[in-house]
Write a protein that holds these residues in place. Structure first.
Motif, short mmCIF file in Angstrom:
data_model
loop_
_atom_site.label_atom_id
_atom_site.label_comp_id
_atom_site.label_asym_id
_atom_site.label_seq_id
_atom_site.Cartn_x
_atom_site.Cartn_y
_atom_site.Cartn_z
N SER A 9 13.54 -37.83 30.39
CA SER A 9 14.12 -36.69 31.08
C SER A 9 14.44 -35.55 30.11
CB SER A 9 15.38 -37.12 31.81
OG SER A 9 16.01 -36.02 32.42
N LEU A 10 15.02 -35.89 28.96
CA LEU A 10 15.36 -34.87 27.97
C LEU A 10 14.11 -34.23 27.38
CD1 LEU A 10 18.36 -36.63 26.22
CD2 LEU A 10 18.45 -34.66 27.76
N ARG A 11 13.09 -35.03 27.14
CA ARG A 11 11.84 -34.48 26.61
C ARG A 11 11.24 -33.49 27.59
NH1 ARG A 11 6.97 -36.68 23.48
NH2 ARG A 11 5.36 -35.21 24.05
N TYR A 12 11.22 -33.87 28.88
CA TYR A 12 10.65 -32.99 29.89
C TYR A 12 11.49 -31.71 30.04
CZ TYR A 12 9.19 -31.11 34.35
OH TYR A 12 8.76 -30.25 35.34
N THR A 13 12.80 -31.87 30.12
CA THR A 13 13.70 -30.74 30.33
C THR A 13 13.53 -29.67 29.25
OG1 THR A 13 15.32 -32.12 31.46
CG2 THR A 13 16.12 -30.05 30.53
N ILE A 110 21.93 -28.29 41.85
CA ILE A 110 21.15 -29.24 42.65
C ILE A 110 21.93 -29.73 43.87
CG2 ILE A 110 19.68 -30.00 40.76
CD1 ILE A 110 21.55 -32.51 40.67
N GLY A 111 23.08 -29.09 44.14
CA GLY A 111 23.85 -29.42 45.32
C GLY A 111 24.68 -30.68 45.20
N ASP A 136 25.63 -44.20 37.20
CA ASP A 136 24.26 -43.73 37.00
C ASP A 136 23.95 -42.48 37.82
OD1 ASP A 136 23.62 -45.70 35.19
OD2 ASP A 136 22.45 -46.90 36.59
N GLN A 137 24.48 -42.44 39.05
CA GLN A 137 24.21 -41.31 39.94
C GLN A 137 24.69 -39.99 39.34
OE1 GLN A 137 26.59 -41.36 43.49
NE2 GLN A 137 25.31 -39.86 44.55
N ASN A 141 22.14 -37.05 38.16
CA ASN A 141 22.24 -35.71 38.74
C ASN A 141 22.49 -34.65 37.68
OD1 ASN A 141 21.84 -35.70 41.71
ND2 ASN A 141 23.40 -37.30 41.60
N PHE A 142 23.25 -35.00 36.65
CA PHE A 142 23.46 -34.04 35.55
C PHE A 142 22.13 -33.75 34.85
CE2 PHE A 142 24.53 -33.21 31.03
CZ PHE A 142 25.07 -31.95 31.20
N LEU A 143 21.34 -34.79 34.59
CA LEU A 143 20.04 -34.58 33.95
C LEU A 143 19.12 -33.75 34.85
CD1 LEU A 143 19.54 -38.12 32.39
CD2 LEU A 143 19.90 -35.98 31.14
N ARG A 144 19.17 -33.99 36.16
CA ARG A 144 18.39 -33.17 37.09
C ARG A 144 18.86 -31.72 37.09
NH1 ARG A 144 19.01 -35.34 42.53
NH2 ARG A 144 18.04 -33.39 43.14
N GLY A 145 20.17 -31.53 37.00
CA GLY A 145 20.72 -30.18 36.92
C GLY A 145 20.28 -29.46 35.66
#
Length: 155
Positions: A9-13, A110-111, A136-137, A141-145
């Motif tokens: 996730s961090l690599r993609y972000t 991301i709501g 985990d949730q 969600n923080f990583l998605r944000g």
């Protein structure tokens, strides 16, 4: 979430190349090569996928802090041998130089509704009565944000 999910996730972000990933691990006092990084980034169903251990992910997160904020004076912190979501979240908060309001705004992108008091409970010491483990949730969600903030979808 697995450590590998977090690393991917961090690599993609932040759109890190293999060389940047290797450099960040180096800043966190872990010398790795391209094959190791590649194996850590592969999906779990790939037979060549290898798990990244807590100590190695901690070295990456420490390296990310140094990359974004610079080295602190004195002795550099050693990577933790055991990580949990609270420690990972705290390290990301430090690396991104975020205040509580910044984190809440990122979650809002991301709501995902989260209160300031709930957030502060995640960053307390485990011995304190108000401490709460980070689920985990919340971390997911923080990583998605972060992805939405730093790598928005191009239309």
């Amino acid at each position: 979430m697995t450590n590998n999910d977090i690393l991917r996730s961090l690599r993609y972000t932040f759109d890190f190349s293999d060389d940047e990933m290797i450099s960040i691990f180096g800043l966190g006092t872990l010398e790795v090569g391209r094959p190791e990084v590649s194996d850590w980034l592969k999906k779990e169903d790939d037979p060549e996928s290898k798990p990244i251990y807590d100590k190695d992910l901690a070295a990456f997160l420490n390296g990310l802090i140094i990359k974004n904020r610079g080295k602190k004076d004195g002795e550099q912190p050693l990577p933790e041998k055991k990580l949990n979501n609270n420690v990972i979240f705290r390290k990301l908060k430090i690396a991104m130089n975020m205040k509580d309001e910044d984190i809440l705004d990122t979650l809002d992108l991301i709501g995902f509704r989260f209160g300031k008091h709930e957030l502060s409970a995640l960053f307390r010491k485990p011995e304190q009565s108000q401490y709460r483990p980070c689920k985990d949730q919340v971390l997911r969600n923080f990583l998605r944000g972060l992805q939405e903030k730093y790598r928005p979808k191009l239309i």
